[in-house]
Design an enzyme around this catalytic site. Structure first.
Site, PDB file in Angstrom:
ATOM      1  NE  ARG A 163      -1.633  -2.508   2.791  1.00  0.00           N
ATOM      2  CZ  ARG A 163      -1.962  -3.768   2.557  1.00  0.00           C
ATOM      3  NH1 ARG A 163      -3.159  -4.043   2.145  1.00  0.00           N
ATOM      4  NH2 ARG A 163      -1.108  -4.751   2.761  1.00  0.00           N
ATOM      5  CB  THR A 164       3.388   2.546   2.382  1.00  0.00           C
ATOM      6  OG1 THR A 164       2.577   2.032   3.442  1.00  0.00           O
ATOM      7  CG2 THR A 164       3.914   3.905   2.768  1.00  0.00           C
ATOM      8  CE  LYS A 204      26.577  -4.944  -7.379  1.00  0.00           C
ATOM      9  NZ  LYS A 204      27.279  -4.243  -8.430  1.00  0.00           N
ATOM     10  NE  ARG A 257       6.964   0.554   5.142  1.00  0.00           N
ATOM     11  CZ  ARG A 257       5.719   0.067   5.101  1.00  0.00           C
ATOM     12  NH1 ARG A 257       5.519  -1.206   4.827  1.00  0.00           N
ATOM     13  NH2 ARG A 257       4.685   0.850   5.310  1.00  0.00           N
ATOM     14  CG  HIS A 290       3.327   3.970   8.649  1.00  0.00           C
ATOM     15  ND1 HIS A 290       3.523   4.800   7.556  1.00  0.00           N
ATOM     16  CD2 HIS A 290       2.884   2.777   8.142  1.00  0.00           C
ATOM     17  CE1 HIS A 290       3.207   4.134   6.453  1.00  0.00           C
ATOM     18  NE2 HIS A 290       2.811   2.906   6.793  1.00  0.00           N
TER      19      HIS A 290
HETATM   20  N1   CP Z   1      -0.392  -0.007   5.927  1.00  0.00           N
HETATM   21  C1   CP Z   1       0.822  -0.267   5.394  1.00  0.00           C
HETATM   22  O1   CP Z   1       1.844   0.339   5.760  1.00  0.00           O
HETATM   23  O2   CP Z   1       0.787  -1.249   4.446  1.00  0.00           O
HETATM   24  P1   CP Z   1       2.034  -1.730   3.570  1.00  0.00           P
HETATM   25  O3   CP Z   1       2.986  -2.431   4.506  1.00  0.00           O
HETATM   26  O4   CP Z   1       1.451  -2.656   2.531  1.00  0.00           O
HETATM   27  O5   CP Z   1       2.677  -0.524   2.985  1.00  0.00           O
END
Ligand code: CP
Length: 311
Positions: free
Chosen positions: A61-62, A89, A111, A139
């Site tokens: 999603r993110t 590497k 992320r 988040h």
């Molecule tokens: N909600 C969320 O962060 O989903 P993803 O891990 O799929 O990005």
């Protein structure tokens, strides 16, 4: 948003946003949401800007919504794939980030599995950084899209009663939501076994309970979290079956409710664990609404970070 001495603006933690900043971003997201309903889903707001998605942990999603958000603002987007990069590497994250930014990048969306990784990145590179989830820490854009969804569905945030259920300890989503909900005047109740509640979590501005039934009677929004099997040791609760019986939104619990709350989930869902599959199907439109909100909210964030200084 925070700003470093170099003048770069970042979104690293939801703590950087006061209540009015959050509301202003949600208003901006509402106008960007309209762009996604047009036959040509694009505005030229960030034309000529370059955004890199640096995802070192899995995401559906993110990552996709940041990519779509950037593309709908007409920015150029590079998606960085760890497995096919020189990270595999042995190149360090610092060298990788410096290499990417040397190519003329305006923002990095990252992320990472470690808390504080996005903050660390701001010290290495000369561009904006957006935290798309750092370990168990935060988040921030998830919290924004969740508040956007609550506001659109229920018409207000102030005074809203939100119960967050599940693996609070490992959840960056819970942490960012507790802070954001407090800032806009909502009330938060955390529902979990004591073993999944971090010590001192109440000091963040939340009540706690061990009873999902009590929470269901109280709340306007029931926000379910996934048990993060990749981070949790089984010993934190007797078994998944026990967890579901005590903390899950089972069909029995759902069907006996006279006043049904808005049910939300950040995804990915563990059907049959925190939510019965039949209930998940019934409330699916709100959960997919959260995903759609993710694009609009991330457009608002990217525009806020990069739009103002666009020549
Ligand atoms: N909600 C969320 O962060 O989903 P993803 O891990 O799929 O990005």
């Amino acid at each position: 948003m925070s700003e470093t001495v170099s003048g770069n603006r970042h979104l690293l933690s939801i703590r950087e946003l006061e209540g009015p900043d959050i509301i202003s971003l949600l208003d901006s997201a509402r106008s960007f949401a309209e762009v996604s309903t047009r036959p040509v889903k694009k505005v030229p707001a960030l034309r000529g800007r370059t955004i890199v998605n640096l995802f070192l942990e899995p995401s559906t999603r993110t990552r996709m919504s940041f990519e779509l958000a950037a593309k709908r603002l007409s920015a150029d987007v590079i998606n960085f794939a760890t497995s096919s990069s020189s990270l595999s590497k042995g190149e360090s994250l610092k060298d990788t980030a410096k290499t990417i930014v040397a190519m003329g990048v305006d923002a990095v969306v990252m992320r990472h599995q470690s808390a504080g990784a996005a903050q660390m990145l701001t010290g290495w590179i000369d561009c904006s950084v957006v935290n798309a989830g750092d370990g168990m820490h935060e988040h921030p854009t998830q919290a924004l899209l969740d508040l956007f969804t609550m506001r659109e569905e229920l018409g207000r945030l102030e005074g809203l009663k939100v119960a967050i259920v599940g693996d609070i300890d490992h959840s960056r989503v819970a942490r960012s939501n507790i802070i954001a909900l407090n800032r806009v005047g909502a009330h938060v109740l955390l529902v979990a076994p004591r073993s999944l509640l971090p010590e001192g979590i109440e000091e963040m501005g939340a009540e706690t309970t061990g009873s999902i039934d009590e929470a269901l009677e109280w709340c306007d929004v029931l926000y379910l979290l996934r048990i993060q099997m990749e981070r949790v040791e089984e010993s934190r609760f007797p078994s998944l079956r026990e967890y579901t019986l005590q903390y899950g939104l089972t069909q029995t619990r759902w069907s006996r409710l006279k006043r049904k709350p808005l049910v939300m989930h950040p995804g990915p869902m563990n059907r049959g664990v925190e939510i019965a599959s039949e209930v998940a199907d019934e409330v699916e439109s709100v959960i997919t609404g959260q995903v759609a909100a993710g694009v609009a909210v991330r457009m608002a964030v990217l525009y806020d970070l990069l739009g103002g200084s666009h020549g």
